[in-house]
Write a protein that holds these residues in place. Structure first.
Motif, PDB file in Angstrom:
ATOM      1  N   GLY A   1     -39.872  16.518 -10.981  1.00 44.09           N
ATOM      2  CA  GLY A   1     -39.610  15.107 -11.188  1.00 44.09           C
ATOM      3  C   GLY A   1     -38.137  14.769 -11.324  1.00 44.09           C
TER       4      GLY A   1
ATOM      5  N   SER B   1     -33.831  15.241 -10.407  1.00 39.76           N
ATOM      6  CA  SER B   1     -32.992  14.942  -9.246  1.00 39.76           C
ATOM      7  C   SER B   1     -31.818  15.901  -9.160  1.00 39.76           C
ATOM      8  CB  SER B   1     -32.448  13.511  -9.337  1.00 39.76           C
ATOM      9  OG  SER B   1     -33.482  12.560  -9.332  1.00 39.76           O
TER      10      SER B   1
ATOM     11  N   VAL C   1     -40.497  15.203   2.612  1.00 39.48           N
ATOM     12  CA  VAL C   1     -39.456  14.670   1.729  1.00 39.48           C
ATOM     13  C   VAL C   1     -39.215  13.174   1.919  1.00 39.48           C
ATOM     14  CG1 VAL C   1     -38.332  16.929   1.734  1.00 39.48           C
ATOM     15  CG2 VAL C   1     -37.481  15.118   3.253  1.00 39.48           C
TER      16      VAL C   1
ATOM     17  N   GLY D   1     -39.050   9.391   1.595  1.00 40.61           N
ATOM     18  CA  GLY D   1     -39.191   8.527   0.434  1.00 40.61           C
ATOM     19  C   GLY D   1     -38.623   9.111  -0.844  1.00 40.61           C
ATOM     20  N   ARG D   2     -38.270  10.405  -0.815  1.00 41.30           N
ATOM     21  CA  ARG D   2     -37.725  11.050  -2.010  1.00 41.30           C
ATOM     22  C   ARG D   2     -36.299  11.549  -1.807  1.00 41.30           C
ATOM     23  NH1 ARG D   2     -39.807  15.613  -3.570  1.00 41.30           N
ATOM     24  NH2 ARG D   2     -40.682  16.212  -1.546  1.00 41.30           N
ATOM     25  N   PHE D   3     -35.983  11.970  -0.592  1.00 38.50           N
ATOM     26  CA  PHE D   3     -34.650  12.498  -0.287  1.00 38.50           C
ATOM     27  C   PHE D   3     -33.886  11.492   0.568  1.00 38.50           C
ATOM     28  CE2 PHE D   3     -35.553  17.383  -0.438  1.00 38.50           C
ATOM     29  CZ  PHE D   3     -36.149  17.222  -1.671  1.00 38.50           C
TER      30      PHE D   3
ATOM     31  N   MET E   1     -31.664  14.254  -3.746  1.00 38.12           N
ATOM     32  CA  MET E   1     -33.053  14.689  -3.862  1.00 38.12           C
ATOM     33  C   MET E   1     -33.635  14.155  -5.163  1.00 38.12           C
ATOM     34  SD  MET E   1     -32.707  18.623  -2.492  1.00 38.12           S
ATOM     35  CE  MET E   1     -31.749  19.171  -3.912  1.00 38.12           C
ATOM     36  N   ASN E   2     -34.616  13.292  -5.054  1.00 42.84           N
ATOM     37  CA  ASN E   2     -35.292  12.715  -6.216  1.00 42.84           C
ATOM     38  C   ASN E   2     -36.744  13.173  -6.260  1.00 42.84           C
ATOM     39  OD1 ASN E   2     -32.911  11.254  -6.775  1.00 42.84           O
ATOM     40  ND2 ASN E   2     -33.600   9.525  -5.533  1.00 42.84           N
ATOM     41  N   SER E   3     -37.342  13.020  -7.408  1.00 43.48           N
ATOM     42  CA  SER E   3     -38.756  13.385  -7.592  1.00 43.48           C
ATOM     43  C   SER E   3     -39.034  14.783  -7.044  1.00 43.48           C
ATOM     44  CB  SER E   3     -39.655  12.358  -6.901  1.00 43.48           C
ATOM     45  OG  SER E   3     -39.428  11.051  -7.395  1.00 43.48           O
TER      46      SER E   3
ATOM     47  N   LYS F   1     -40.203  18.536  -6.453  1.00 43.35           N
ATOM     48  CA  LYS F   1     -41.460  19.229  -6.702  1.00 43.35           C
ATOM     49  C   LYS F   1     -41.212  20.744  -6.691  1.00 43.35           C
ATOM     50  CE  LYS F   1     -43.985  15.632  -4.179  1.00 43.35           C
ATOM     51  NZ  LYS F   1     -44.913  15.356  -3.054  1.00 43.35           N
TER      52      LYS F   1
END
Length: 116
Positions: free
Chosen positions: A15, A17, A63, A65-67, A82-84, A86
């Motif tokens: 979760g 970044s 990735v 929508g998250r990166f 890099m967000n969220s 995993k």
């Protein structure tokens, strides 16, 4: 001699970044594509995202929508926000530059570990 120097890897909780950077040192001809790849243990190296000289981007489905990939042409630098993150994002991340005259350059890799 051209070298790509990466920074920004490390350990992060799920979760969280991280922001990776990759800068080219030395004289490098016009860069047309900057990209990030990653390689998990025992797996092949796969493209994560790339950005063309005009600014258009592509992302791996895993990735989206998250990166976010971005570049600073004046500094010959590419970034990967890099967000969220995993756990399956744990890998060595490599930057790659391709030039208009056919040159290709790789960074040394930076470890990203996503774990609690």
């Amino acid at each position: 001699q051209v070298q790509l120097v990466e920074s920004g890897g490390g350990l992060v909780q799920p979760g969280g970044s991280l922001r990776l950077s990759c800068a080219a040192s030395g004289s490098i001809f016009r860069i047309i594509v900057m990209a990030w790849y990653r390689q998990a243990p025992g797996k092949q190296r796969d493209v994560v995202a790339f950005i063309r000289s005009g600014g258009s981007t592509n992302y791996a489905d895993s990735v989206k929508g998250r990166f976010t990939i971005s570049r600073d042409n004046a500094k010959n630098t590419v970034y990967l926000q890099m967000n969220s993150l995993k756990p399956e994002g744990t890998a060595v991340y490599y930057c790659n530059f391709n030039t208009v005259n056919g040159g290709t350059y790789w960074g040394q890799g930076t470890q990203v570990t996503v774990s609690s």
